[in-house]
Design a protein around this motif. Structure first.
Motif, PDB file in Angstrom:
ATOM      1  N   LEU A 178     -31.650 -21.328 -25.626  1.00  0.00           N
ATOM      2  CA  LEU A 178     -33.241 -21.558 -26.366  1.00  0.00           C
ATOM      3  C   LEU A 178     -33.966 -22.490 -25.630  1.00  0.00           C
ATOM      4  CD1 LEU A 178     -35.409 -20.769 -27.752  1.00  0.00           C
ATOM      5  CD2 LEU A 178     -34.312 -21.659 -29.874  1.00  0.00           C
ATOM      6  N   GLN A 179     -33.155 -23.959 -25.415  1.00  0.00           N
ATOM      7  CA  GLN A 179     -33.802 -25.286 -24.929  1.00  0.00           C
ATOM      8  C   GLN A 179     -34.161 -24.813 -23.600  1.00  0.00           C
ATOM      9  OE1 GLN A 179     -34.479 -27.841 -26.780  1.00  0.00           O
ATOM     10  NE2 GLN A 179     -35.588 -28.504 -24.785  1.00  0.00           N
ATOM     11  N   GLU A 180     -33.361 -24.289 -22.503  1.00  0.00           N
ATOM     12  CA  GLU A 180     -33.535 -24.028 -21.389  1.00  0.00           C
ATOM     13  C   GLU A 180     -34.580 -23.088 -21.023  1.00  0.00           C
ATOM     14  OE1 GLU A 180     -29.453 -24.451 -19.206  1.00  0.00           O
ATOM     15  OE2 GLU A 180     -29.493 -22.820 -20.475  1.00  0.00           O
ATOM     16  N   ALA A 181     -34.607 -22.088 -22.065  1.00  0.00           N
ATOM     17  CA  ALA A 181     -35.681 -20.940 -21.786  1.00  0.00           C
ATOM     18  C   ALA A 181     -37.197 -21.679 -22.138  1.00  0.00           C
ATOM     19  CB  ALA A 181     -35.488 -20.076 -23.063  1.00  0.00           C
ATOM     20  N   ARG A 182     -37.068 -22.580 -23.090  1.00  0.00           N
ATOM     21  CA  ARG A 182     -38.404 -23.089 -23.373  1.00  0.00           C
ATOM     22  C   ARG A 182     -39.134 -23.709 -22.095  1.00  0.00           C
ATOM     23  NH1 ARG A 182     -35.993 -25.720 -28.489  1.00  0.00           N
ATOM     24  NH2 ARG A 182     -36.521 -24.081 -30.075  1.00  0.00           N
ATOM     25  N   TRP A 183     -38.163 -24.503 -21.666  1.00  0.00           N
ATOM     26  CA  TRP A 183     -38.728 -25.163 -20.430  1.00  0.00           C
ATOM     27  C   TRP A 183     -39.075 -24.064 -19.127  1.00  0.00           C
ATOM     28  CZ3 TRP A 183     -40.535 -29.404 -19.775  1.00  0.00           C
ATOM     29  CH2 TRP A 183     -40.077 -30.725 -20.643  1.00  0.00           C
ATOM     30  N   GLY A 184     -38.139 -23.176 -19.072  1.00  0.00           N
ATOM     31  CA  GLY A 184     -38.445 -22.055 -18.066  1.00  0.00           C
ATOM     32  C   GLY A 184     -39.504 -21.259 -18.187  1.00  0.00           C
TER      33      GLY A 184
END
Ligand code: MUC
Ligand code: MG
Length: 381
Positions: A206-212
């Motif tokens: 989820l954290q990577e997806a927010r940045w992504g």
């Protein structure tokens, strides 16, 4: 009363067909696509053909080509032999009761039953689903060579030859920063002449997806497909609601029950409706109906099937009024050779709906013989 047309024989085979280049996905690099073909023979001499295909062995989902074949041979075929071939619903309901999961295996048999029925009636399968309302559909291409420059050259060629102007980029293998930079390079190269979308195939947290998602929407990417794992509905809902970029569910959608839950949780803006993942043409039609009822966007998704499975999917999606995000039925084009004697036609950024009876696909026997895993490779001259 005319005699019942019985299901006489159900035969399966595995084909291994090389891809035109390495297809680099977050979970696997494909150099070969493996398809499971089904041929059903009926007592009046008619035939139906079907396909059940997955991606990257067991790296995409719970079924492998070998498990698909074995589920059909061991559990599905024996209960269908001798039944009325025209009673497709009866056959599907029986298989539903006796075989859990194994959606791709069930799909392959279901397609062959519809194909046989359509051929006997002399009508395309689309007519069995109420009739086609399109004769062609927009079709995306996936850029997944693993290299930005190669992808840009490929995209330019596709635009110039009017084959595709919608591109899905496979990312999620490298860091988020590297992936966003790769997408930015491609978007900048094609500008407004093409739509750029990405598929993460569940690789991000989820954290990577927010940045992504933040980065992707800034560089002009229009849609992100399945950024987080299939079961992470809360994360999908946060992403769908927190960003302007469209969030599409793919791996999260295994049939109508999932579709209902994803829609209720607002865990996607768009459904990638895949025939194989849904459990067949009928189930895919139900996923479409749920998406429509929930006011979601729709997209015709692929498991990179050969021309056979692609023809079957086209029969269904030709009946759907609005596919807001088009389709990606380009599977045959990723293969060095397709297996149809009447290949699917791609032109003017669209794929044409086959018009013959059944699914509208005729196999090329030499190609089947050449690519089949058991005893193939004897090409006739
Ligand atoms: C997927 O996950 O959507 C569809 C197009 C492609 O290149 O890979 C598939 C699988
Ligand atoms: Mg996908």
């Amino acid at each position: 009363m005319s005699p019942v047309t019985k299901i006489d024989q159900i035969e399966t085979m595995i084909l291994d067909i090389p891809t035109i280049r390495g297809h680099v996905l977050s979970m696997a690099t494909m150099r070969v696509q493996t398809a499971v073909l089904v041929r059903v023979t009926f007592s009046d001499g008619s035939e139906g053909i079907g396909e059940g295909t997955t991606i990257g062995g067991l790296s995409y989902g719970a079924e492998s080509p070998e498990s698909i074949r074995s589920a059909i041979d061991t559990y599905i075929a024996p209960v269908l032999l001798g039944r009325d071939g025209d009673d497709v619903n009866g056959a599907l309901q029986l298989v539903d009761r006796l075989v859990k999961g194994n959606r791709i295996a069930r799909t392959a048999v279901e397609i062959a039953l519809w194909d046989g029925l359509g051929k006997r009636l002399g009508v395309p399968v689309a007519q069995l689903f109420g009739g086609a309302v399109h004769d062609r559909l927009p079709v995306a291409w996936t850029l997944a060579s693993g290299n930005s420059e190669t992808d840009i050259a490929e995209a330019r060629e596709m635009i110039e030859t009017r084959r595709h102007n919608v591109f899905k980029l496979k990312i999620g293998k490298r860091t988020v920063r590297e992936d966003v930079a790769h997408v930015a390079r491609i978007k900048q190269a094609v500008g407004d002449t093409a739509s750029v979308r990405v598929d993460i195939n569940t690789a991000w947290s989820l954290q990577e997806a927010r940045w992504g998602l933040k980065g992707l929407q800034e560089v002009g990417c229009e849609l992100v497909e399945q950024p987080v794992p299939a079961r992470s509905r809360r994360a999908m809902a946060e992403l769908a609601q927190g960003y302007e970029i469209a969030v599409m569910a793919d791996e999260a959608l295994n049939g109508p029950e999932d579709a209902l839950e994803v829609a209720n949780a607002r865990a996607a803006d768009v459904f990638a409706v895949k025939v194989a993942q849904s459990g067949g043409l009928k189930r895919a039609a139900e996923v479409v109906a749920i998406g429509q009822a929930a006011g979601l966007g729709l997209y015709g998704g692929t498991m990179l099937e050969t021309g056979l499975g692609t023809a079957a999917a086209l029969q269904l999606f030709a009946t759907v009024e609005t596919l807001h995000w088009g389709t990606e039925f380009f599977g045959p084009l990723l293969l060095t050779e397709d297996i149809l004697a009447n290949p699917i036609v791609y032109r003017d950024f669209c794929v044409e709906i086959p018009t013959g009876p059944g699914i509208g696909a005729t196999l090329d026997p030499d190609k089947i013989d050449f690519f089949r895993r058991d005893g193939g490779r004897t090409r006739k001259t």
